[in-house]
Design a protein around this motif. Sequence first.
Motif, PDB file in Angstrom:
ATOM      1  N   LEU A  89       0.806  -1.287   0.205  1.00 14.56           N
ATOM      2  CA  LEU A  89       0.061   0.176   0.056  1.00 14.56           C
ATOM      3  C   LEU A  89       0.692   1.127   0.089  1.00 14.56           C
ATOM      4  CD1 LEU A  89      -2.791  -0.875   2.418  1.00 14.56           C
ATOM      5  CD2 LEU A  89      -2.941  -0.654   0.087  1.00 14.56           C
ATOM      6  N   ALA A  90       1.686   1.487   0.682  1.00 11.99           N
ATOM      7  CA  ALA A  90       2.737   2.474   0.870  1.00 11.99           C
ATOM      8  C   ALA A  90       3.543   2.733  -0.332  1.00 11.99           C
ATOM      9  CB  ALA A  90       3.683   2.343   1.784  1.00 11.99           C
ATOM     10  N   GLY A  91       3.896   1.468  -1.130  1.00 12.95           N
ATOM     11  CA  GLY A  91       4.448   1.621  -2.592  1.00 12.95           C
ATOM     12  C   GLY A  91       3.542   2.400  -3.468  1.00 12.95           C
ATOM     13  N   ALA A  92       2.316   1.744  -3.601  1.00 17.50           N
ATOM     14  CA  ALA A  92       1.181   2.379  -4.395  1.00 17.50           C
ATOM     15  C   ALA A  92       1.016   3.667  -4.165  1.00 17.50           C
ATOM     16  CB  ALA A  92       0.038   1.415  -4.259  1.00 17.50           C
ATOM     17  N   ALA A  93       0.820   4.135  -2.971  1.00 18.84           N
ATOM     18  CA  ALA A  93       0.403   5.592  -2.495  1.00 18.84           C
ATOM     19  C   ALA A  93       1.664   6.379  -3.245  1.00 18.84           C
ATOM     20  CB  ALA A  93       0.360   5.709  -1.213  1.00 18.84           C
ATOM     21  N   ARG A  94       2.812   6.013  -2.885  1.00 12.26           N
ATOM     22  CA  ARG A  94       4.086   6.793  -3.410  1.00 12.26           C
ATOM     23  C   ARG A  94       4.030   6.719  -4.803  1.00 12.26           C
ATOM     24  NH1 ARG A  94       6.897   3.849   1.181  1.00 12.26           N
ATOM     25  NH2 ARG A  94       6.715   5.367   3.114  1.00 12.26           N
ATOM     26  N   GLU A  95       3.724   5.750  -5.606  1.00 14.18           N
ATOM     27  CA  GLU A  95       3.734   5.954  -6.965  1.00 14.18           C
ATOM     28  C   GLU A  95       2.435   6.644  -7.501  1.00 14.18           C
ATOM     29  OE1 GLU A  95       6.250   4.917  -9.129  1.00 14.18           O
ATOM     30  OE2 GLU A  95       7.474   4.458  -7.514  1.00 14.18           O
ATOM     31  N   GLY A  96       1.414   6.779  -6.931  1.00 11.61           N
ATOM     32  CA  GLY A  96       0.423   7.453  -7.315  1.00 11.61           C
ATOM     33  C   GLY A  96      -0.443   6.306  -7.983  1.00 11.61           C
ATOM     34  N   THR A  97      -0.383   5.241  -7.686  1.00 13.95           N
ATOM     35  CA  THR A  97      -1.150   3.903  -8.406  1.00 13.95           C
ATOM     36  C   THR A  97      -2.246   3.403  -7.521  1.00 13.95           C
ATOM     37  OG1 THR A  97       0.622   2.406  -7.789  1.00 13.95           O
ATOM     38  CG2 THR A  97       0.585   3.508  -9.996  1.00 13.95           C
ATOM     39  N   ALA A  98      -2.230   4.081  -6.171  1.00 10.40           N
ATOM     40  CA  ALA A  98      -3.186   3.424  -5.330  1.00 10.40           C
ATOM     41  C   ALA A  98      -4.950   3.488  -5.900  1.00 10.40           C
ATOM     42  CB  ALA A  98      -2.978   4.230  -3.864  1.00 10.40           C
ATOM     43  N   ARG A  99      -5.627   2.518  -5.626  1.00 11.16           N
ATOM     44  CA  ARG A  99      -7.012   2.731  -5.837  1.00 11.16           C
ATOM     45  C   ARG A  99      -7.734   3.315  -4.975  1.00 11.16           C
ATOM     46  NH1 ARG A  99      -5.655  -2.566  -6.602  1.00 11.16           N
ATOM     47  NH2 ARG A  99      -7.104  -3.386  -4.844  1.00 11.16           N
ATOM     48  N   ARG A 100      -8.676   4.002  -5.232  1.00 13.79           N
ATOM     49  CA  ARG A 100      -9.698   4.760  -4.398  1.00 13.79           C
ATOM     50  C   ARG A 100     -10.132   3.988  -3.101  1.00 13.79           C
ATOM     51  NH1 ARG A 100     -12.630   9.248  -3.983  1.00 13.79           N
ATOM     52  NH2 ARG A 100     -14.522   9.148  -2.614  1.00 13.79           N
ATOM     53  N   GLU A 101     -10.329   2.708  -3.482  1.00 13.01           N
ATOM     54  CA  GLU A 101     -10.805   1.772  -2.153  1.00 13.01           C
ATOM     55  C   GLU A 101      -9.720   1.627  -1.312  1.00 13.01           C
ATOM     56  OE1 GLU A 101     -10.358  -0.839  -6.021  1.00 13.01           O
ATOM     57  OE2 GLU A 101     -11.177   1.142  -5.571  1.00 13.01           O
ATOM     58  N   GLU A 102      -8.364   1.622  -1.865  1.00 16.16           N
ATOM     59  CA  GLU A 102      -7.224   1.434  -0.722  1.00 16.16           C
ATOM     60  C   GLU A 102      -6.880   2.701   0.034  1.00 16.16           C
ATOM     61  OE1 GLU A 102      -4.725  -1.743  -3.642  1.00 16.16           O
ATOM     62  OE2 GLU A 102      -4.533   0.328  -4.050  1.00 16.16           O
ATOM     63  N   LEU A 103      -7.463   3.800  -0.455  1.00 14.19           N
ATOM     64  CA  LEU A 103      -7.398   5.029   0.581  1.00 14.19           C
ATOM     65  C   LEU A 103      -8.666   5.600   0.981  1.00 14.19           C
ATOM     66  CD1 LEU A 103      -5.578   6.707  -2.617  1.00 14.19           C
ATOM     67  CD2 LEU A 103      -4.478   5.895  -0.515  1.00 14.19           C
ATOM     68  N   THR A 104      -9.623   4.854   1.294  1.00 13.41           N
ATOM     69  CA  THR A 104     -10.907   4.962   2.032  1.00 13.41           C
ATOM     70  C   THR A 104     -11.257   3.768   2.974  1.00 13.41           C
ATOM     71  OG1 THR A 104     -12.016   4.382   0.154  1.00 13.41           O
ATOM     72  CG2 THR A 104     -11.609   6.587   0.144  1.00 13.41           C
ATOM     73  N   GLY A 105     -12.059   4.428   3.754  1.00 12.86           N
ATOM     74  CA  GLY A 105     -12.904   3.367   4.488  1.00 12.86           C
ATOM     75  C   GLY A 105     -12.174   3.121   6.167  1.00 12.86           C
ATOM     76  N   SER A 106     -11.148   3.869   6.261  1.00 12.73           N
ATOM     77  CA  SER A 106     -10.426   3.519   7.706  1.00 12.73           C
ATOM     78  C   SER A 106     -11.327   3.807   8.771  1.00 12.73           C
ATOM     79  CB  SER A 106      -9.151   4.408   7.701  1.00 12.73           C
ATOM     80  OG  SER A 106      -9.467   5.748   7.735  1.00 12.73           O
ATOM     81  N   THR A 107     -10.967   3.102  10.034  1.00 13.27           N
ATOM     82  CA  THR A 107     -11.745   3.292  11.077  1.00 13.27           C
ATOM     83  C   THR A 107     -10.969   3.963  12.366  1.00 13.27           C
ATOM     84  OG1 THR A 107     -11.456   1.073  11.793  1.00 13.27           O
ATOM     85  CG2 THR A 107     -13.450   1.608  10.537  1.00 13.27           C
ATOM     86  N   ILE A 108      -9.296   3.817  12.064  1.00 17.98           N
ATOM     87  CA  ILE A 108      -8.721   4.344  13.069  1.00 17.98           C
ATOM     88  C   ILE A 108      -7.408   4.459  12.255  1.00 17.98           C
ATOM     89  CG2 ILE A 108      -7.913   2.208  14.205  1.00 17.98           C
ATOM     90  CD1 ILE A 108      -7.553   3.590  16.737  1.00 17.98           C
ATOM     91  N   THR A 109      -6.405   5.360  12.793  1.00 22.70           N
ATOM     92  CA  THR A 109      -5.143   5.647  12.086  1.00 22.70           C
ATOM     93  C   THR A 109      -4.124   5.489  12.875  1.00 22.70           C
ATOM     94  OG1 THR A 109      -6.333   6.901  10.169  1.00 22.70           O
ATOM     95  CG2 THR A 109      -3.990   7.144  10.576  1.00 22.70           C
ATOM     96  N   ILE A 110      -2.856   4.920  12.435  1.00 26.41           N
ATOM     97  CA  ILE A 110      -1.649   4.849  12.784  1.00 26.41           C
ATOM     98  C   ILE A 110      -0.723   5.799  11.965  1.00 26.41           C
ATOM     99  CG2 ILE A 110       0.293   3.471  13.121  1.00 26.41           C
ATOM    100  CD1 ILE A 110      -1.308   1.135  13.709  1.00 26.41           C
TER     101      ILE A 110
END
Length: 421
Positions: free
Chosen positions: A318-339
């Motif tokens: 997930l971190a790699g996809a976020a940094r490359e700008g290839t993360a899908r929308r569903e991979e960036l939404t829906g969190s219930t608590i964050t670290i």
Amino acid sequence: MVKKIIKMPDIGEGVAEVEIIEWHVKTGDVIAEDQLLAAVMTDKATVEVPSPVAGTVLAIGAEAGTVMAVGAMLAEIEVEGTEAGEELPHQTIAATQFTPDAPQGEPEKSAPVSVLAPVVMPASSPASLKIAQNKPVASPAVRALARELAIDLAQIRGSGPAGRITRDDLDKFVKSGGSAHGSHYARRDGVEVIKVSGLRRKIAERMARACREVAHFSYVEEVDVTDLELLRASLNNSHAASRGKLTVLPFIVRALVVALRDFPQMNALYDEEAQILTRHEAAHIGVATQTPNGLMVPVLHHAEAMDLWAAAAEIVRLAGAAREGTARREELTGSTITITSLGELGGLVTAPVINQPEVAIIGINRIAVRPQWQDNQFVPRRMMNLSSSFDHRMIDGYEAAAFIRRIKQLLEVPATLFIEV
């Protein structure tokens, strides 16, 4: 010739507007079918829009940085006319054009125009790689980093599909000495004016809203992770080659999953407008990740069902996809608590901002060897602070302290992370 209006497509999930991040074409360009027109951004995800037709770009709908409604004109393209008897794939309509400076009156009729809505391609789609000749192929994140480093991407040979320039390609270029930096003592008089747009604008809006609407309070606790680090080192020595290397983050994820069983009020979303608090059994843990464009929060969905190595692998992906700008929308939404963690830069104490509408965020500070009083003497121990923030509207101070103390207990006796009761 036939003119076709390319509309901004519906990206889905209720998105009503997008921001134009980058144009891959300009007026007058001759383009091929499936060639990229523009990169656009929704709340967090960046997607790329290809052209459904080949032709000449007559006009673009808005400048980069403009917010555009779904269904608005993205571009106007002139294509070759159809042969006699051949049907156009889309209904042709008579378009009306107005000249802003012309007197009001009867509008001028233009040539027939076909209205099309292209299909959005994810940033990693093969079709999205067919871009203008001599234009470097790279994701918006890589382009942004290149601009920050003052590097012309045309100097770099991409190793990705269709010559796409990856983050690794850019890093190797910089390490090889390819940069635009001069003497450390040269006089500098330049001034750079930067329009705040794209992800940075979204971050600014979300942070301001969270600080304005959420009653933040922070709680800091010191954790002795000496035994945890010994366990992690042992597991890596035995299994890193076959199962992957473990950082401390998967252990934090596991401790959070276990602690949430006793503190379900922390794994919740608060809808202020509806005055509803929704608690979740599933642990969808956001992992704040720094990218070239700014902070993003990919989501580890159903972390409660993952072992250490599964969580570690998914975090890396997930971190790699976020940094490359290839993360899908569903991979960036829906969190219930964050670290959130700054890694080795983590400092001693932080005060993280809650990822609204969540009610809690767990901050990880760096691990350092500190003297601790034990058995009538000082001994070196590996210590780490947890700096966490809570929404005081929903979470009381006592609850927050008890929750973090439970995480502390689990991390200090790591065998308890795997005991099912």
